[in-house]
Design an enzyme around this catalytic site. Structure first.
Site, PDB file in Angstrom:
ATOM      1  N   THR A  21     -25.377 -30.105  50.548  1.00 60.86           N
ATOM      2  CA  THR A  21     -25.001 -28.766  50.114  1.00 60.86           C
ATOM      3  C   THR A  21     -25.542 -27.750  51.090  1.00 60.86           C
ATOM      4  O   THR A  21     -24.595 -26.627  51.079  1.00 60.86           O
ATOM      5  CB  THR A  21     -25.872 -28.421  48.758  1.00 60.86           C
ATOM      6  OG1 THR A  21     -25.532 -29.708  47.965  1.00 60.86           O
ATOM      7  CG2 THR A  21     -25.043 -27.294  48.192  1.00 60.86           C
ATOM      8  N   THR A  56     -21.516 -34.804  48.990  1.00 58.64           N
ATOM      9  CA  THR A  56     -21.612 -33.981  47.673  1.00 58.64           C
ATOM     10  C   THR A  56     -20.322 -33.697  47.220  1.00 58.64           C
ATOM     11  O   THR A  56     -19.099 -33.864  48.038  1.00 58.64           O
ATOM     12  CB  THR A  56     -22.120 -32.437  47.964  1.00 58.64           C
ATOM     13  OG1 THR A  56     -21.203 -32.078  48.970  1.00 58.64           O
ATOM     14  CG2 THR A  56     -23.509 -32.564  48.638  1.00 58.64           C
ATOM     15  N   ASP A  98      -8.692 -25.718  31.576  1.00 58.92           N
ATOM     16  CA  ASP A  98      -8.389 -26.237  32.966  1.00 58.92           C
ATOM     17  C   ASP A  98      -6.955 -26.025  33.349  1.00 58.92           C
ATOM     18  O   ASP A  98      -6.286 -26.495  33.260  1.00 58.92           O
ATOM     19  CB  ASP A  98      -8.679 -27.369  33.205  1.00 58.92           C
ATOM     20  CG  ASP A  98      -8.977 -27.790  34.514  1.00 58.92           C
ATOM     21  OD1 ASP A  98      -8.125 -27.424  35.419  1.00 58.92           O
ATOM     22  OD2 ASP A  98      -9.586 -28.728  34.860  1.00 58.92           O
ATOM     23  N   ARG A 133     -21.871 -25.002  39.717  1.00 61.74           N
ATOM     24  CA  ARG A 133     -22.306 -23.963  40.553  1.00 61.74           C
ATOM     25  C   ARG A 133     -23.082 -22.595  40.005  1.00 61.74           C
ATOM     26  O   ARG A 133     -22.389 -22.166  39.013  1.00 61.74           O
ATOM     27  CB  ARG A 133     -21.332 -23.634  41.698  1.00 61.74           C
ATOM     28  CG  ARG A 133     -20.903 -24.816  42.684  1.00 61.74           C
ATOM     29  CD  ARG A 133     -22.055 -25.024  43.518  1.00 61.74           C
ATOM     30  NE  ARG A 133     -21.658 -26.049  44.450  1.00 61.74           N
ATOM     31  CZ  ARG A 133     -21.727 -27.597  44.410  1.00 61.74           C
ATOM     32  NH1 ARG A 133     -22.307 -27.783  43.146  1.00 61.74           N
ATOM     33  NH2 ARG A 133     -21.451 -28.256  45.223  1.00 61.74           N
ATOM     34  N   ASP A 167     -28.825 -26.018  35.278  1.00 60.69           N
ATOM     35  CA  ASP A 167     -29.128 -26.888  36.526  1.00 60.69           C
ATOM     36  C   ASP A 167     -28.918 -26.098  37.684  1.00 60.69           C
ATOM     37  O   ASP A 167     -29.443 -26.400  38.930  1.00 60.69           O
ATOM     38  CB  ASP A 167     -28.767 -28.189  36.290  1.00 60.69           C
ATOM     39  CG  ASP A 167     -28.810 -29.008  37.513  1.00 60.69           C
ATOM     40  OD1 ASP A 167     -30.267 -29.434  37.590  1.00 60.69           O
ATOM     41  OD2 ASP A 167     -28.038 -29.713  38.147  1.00 60.69           O
ATOM     42  N   GLU A 213     -29.749 -19.880  44.460  1.00 60.65           N
ATOM     43  CA  GLU A 213     -30.851 -20.839  44.724  1.00 60.65           C
ATOM     44  C   GLU A 213     -30.932 -21.298  45.975  1.00 60.65           C
ATOM     45  O   GLU A 213     -29.854 -21.284  46.960  1.00 60.65           O
ATOM     46  CB  GLU A 213     -30.432 -22.222  43.943  1.00 60.65           C
ATOM     47  CG  GLU A 213     -29.107 -22.888  44.079  1.00 60.65           C
ATOM     48  CD  GLU A 213     -28.855 -24.139  43.231  1.00 60.65           C
ATOM     49  OE1 GLU A 213     -28.795 -25.074  43.941  1.00 60.65           O
ATOM     50  OE2 GLU A 213     -28.692 -24.109  42.232  1.00 60.65           O
ATOM     51  N   HIS A 262     -31.256 -28.307  40.127  1.00 62.54           N
ATOM     52  CA  HIS A 262     -29.761 -28.762  40.659  1.00 62.54           C
ATOM     53  C   HIS A 262     -30.023 -30.480  41.005  1.00 62.54           C
ATOM     54  O   HIS A 262     -29.794 -30.919  42.091  1.00 62.54           O
ATOM     55  CB  HIS A 262     -29.513 -27.891  42.093  1.00 62.54           C
ATOM     56  CG  HIS A 262     -27.978 -28.027  42.311  1.00 62.54           C
ATOM     57  ND1 HIS A 262     -27.557 -27.045  43.005  1.00 62.54           N
ATOM     58  CD2 HIS A 262     -27.247 -28.896  42.120  1.00 62.54           C
ATOM     59  CE1 HIS A 262     -26.497 -27.431  43.360  1.00 62.54           C
ATOM     60  NE2 HIS A 262     -25.964 -28.683  42.662  1.00 62.54           N
ATOM     61  N   GLY A 317     -26.783 -34.441  38.593  1.00 61.58           N
ATOM     62  CA  GLY A 317     -26.265 -35.535  39.318  1.00 61.58           C
ATOM     63  C   GLY A 317     -26.917 -36.599  40.264  1.00 61.58           C
ATOM     64  O   GLY A 317     -26.657 -37.519  40.866  1.00 61.58           O
ATOM     65  N   TYR A 318     -28.509 -36.223  40.171  1.00 65.81           N
ATOM     66  CA  TYR A 318     -29.141 -37.008  40.774  1.00 65.81           C
ATOM     67  C   TYR A 318     -29.635 -38.246  40.260  1.00 65.81           C
ATOM     68  O   TYR A 318     -30.704 -38.768  40.226  1.00 65.81           O
ATOM     69  CB  TYR A 318     -30.424 -36.137  41.152  1.00 65.81           C
ATOM     70  CG  TYR A 318     -30.585 -35.380  42.470  1.00 65.81           C
ATOM     71  CD1 TYR A 318     -29.402 -34.626  42.787  1.00 65.81           C
ATOM     72  CD2 TYR A 318     -31.689 -35.199  43.264  1.00 65.81           C
ATOM     73  CE1 TYR A 318     -29.244 -33.953  43.954  1.00 65.81           C
ATOM     74  CE2 TYR A 318     -31.282 -34.498  44.284  1.00 65.81           C
ATOM     75  CZ  TYR A 318     -30.118 -33.802  44.668  1.00 65.81           C
ATOM     76  OH  TYR A 318     -30.246 -33.111  45.866  1.00 65.81           O
TER      77      TYR A 318
END
Length: 337
Positions: A47, A68, A144, A206, A229, A234, A251, A254-255
């Site tokens: 990132t 990413t 969306d 984001r 998150d 950041e 952040h 998704g880890y």
């Protein structure tokens, strides 16, 4: 002659896989400089590495692969104009983000049997969050506009309708500053003010998709609950907002172990396709297979976001350190279709 490939040294599961077909060098995420990349044919990044004219103009780089989903760290137009191919890893961590979102929502008291979930941005991540919601029995509203224009069927609502009616809203848009559907500060004062008393706002997209000050005011007043998150600016973040939200993490939505493996698989596939080589991808997680059944208990028992939130609140200046040293969690496991 083997291509020269520079790799972010914090990308897991990648060491030893490219050395047979390339000259490989590992760098810290901030170690990608005009000098260090000179002579490199490809960069494999995450990132924080800003890939723009300042970095690339005097290099031989022809491929950038990022482990990413997002590409907002890359000047896509400049790369296209200068013959640099860019590959990202769409959907790699989507099940991990869904795990984070749903574990947080359920712990915050969201009841999928009687409350409405709003999903803003229904791509790789948002679609899984929505699917799990429906499997849990929730009514799911979607905003969306690009998907709606393409004729993809879903339960669409305007952003204003969704913010007003939903008991929880979760954000899954890319960061887009210009064009027909910009998302920079998509959720500002107007949108926050529309939310129901006690509603939950989740940002695992984001940081800049939400405007910090209106969100801070609403959370401090107790009007809404916050699960954050991703943060504006950041790794520097608004400590007052961190203190005010129920769940504030670094952040890492998704880890997951599987998500990191998928991302590594995707960047390796990009190298294979670009250079016409074959790379060892053994042991890396396959693509996500949609589920046919899931329970709240399976999700909440798989991950507790309060553990990560407590760690950041105890040491808010350690955002990047906590993120870099994160012990990748296992994803939740439902019953596949």
């Amino acid at each position: 002659m083997k291509p020269k490939i520079l790799i972010d040294d914090n990308i897991p599961f990648i060491r030893g896989r490219l050395e047979r077909v390339a000259d490989v060098e590992y760098l810290d995420q901030f170690g990608f400089t005009p000098k260090s990349i000179k002579g490199a044919d490809a960069l494999i990044i995450r990132t924080r590495t800003q890939c723009n004219e300042a970095l690339l103009s005097r290099s031989d780089v022809k491929l950038i692969a990022t482990a990413t989903i997002g590409t907002d760290q890359i000047d896509m137009q400049w790369c296209a104009d200068n013959g640099i191919k860019v590959c990202n890893s769409p959907g790699c961590n989507a099940p991990g983000v869904a795990q984070y979102v749903w574990s947080s929502l359920l712990r915050e008291g969201f009841d999928p049997k009687r409350q409405i979930l709003g999903v803003v941005g229904c791509g790789n991540v948002g679609s899984i969050v929505a699917d799990w919601g429906r499997l849990l029995g929730a009514e799911v509203w979607v905003n969306d506009p690009p998907r709606q224009r393409r004729g993809i069927s879903d339960y669409y609502h305007t952003l204003e309708e969704l913010m007003s009616a939903c008991d929880a809203v979760t954000l899954h848009t890319p960061l887009i500053r210009n064009g027909e559907n910009p998302t920079f500060h998509l959720i500002g004062e107007k949108e926050v003010d529309l939310m129901k008393q006690g509603a939950i706002l989740v940002n695992a997209a984001r940081g800049e998709v939400t405007a910090t000050i209106p969100l801070l005011k609403a959370v401090k007043k107790g009007r809404i609950k916050g699960v954050i998150d991703t943060w504006e600016g950041e790794p520097d973040l608004n400590y007052e907002l961190l203190d005010a939200v129920d769940i504030g993490t670094f952040h890492i939505a998704g880890y997951s172990k599987e998500g990191k493996q998928r991302a590594t698989r995707m960047v390796l596939e990009a190298v294979e396709d670009f250079f016409g080589v074959e790379v060892d991808k053994s042991g890396l997680a396959p693509v996500y297979t949609p589920w046919g059944k899931i329970t709240s208990e399976i999700i909440t028992s798989s991950y507790d976001p309060f553990i990560d939130s407590d760690a950041l609140k105890a040491a808010p200046g350690s955002f990047d350190i906590l993120r870099r040293n994160y012990d990748y969690r296992k994803e939740a496991k439902g019953i596949e279709k």
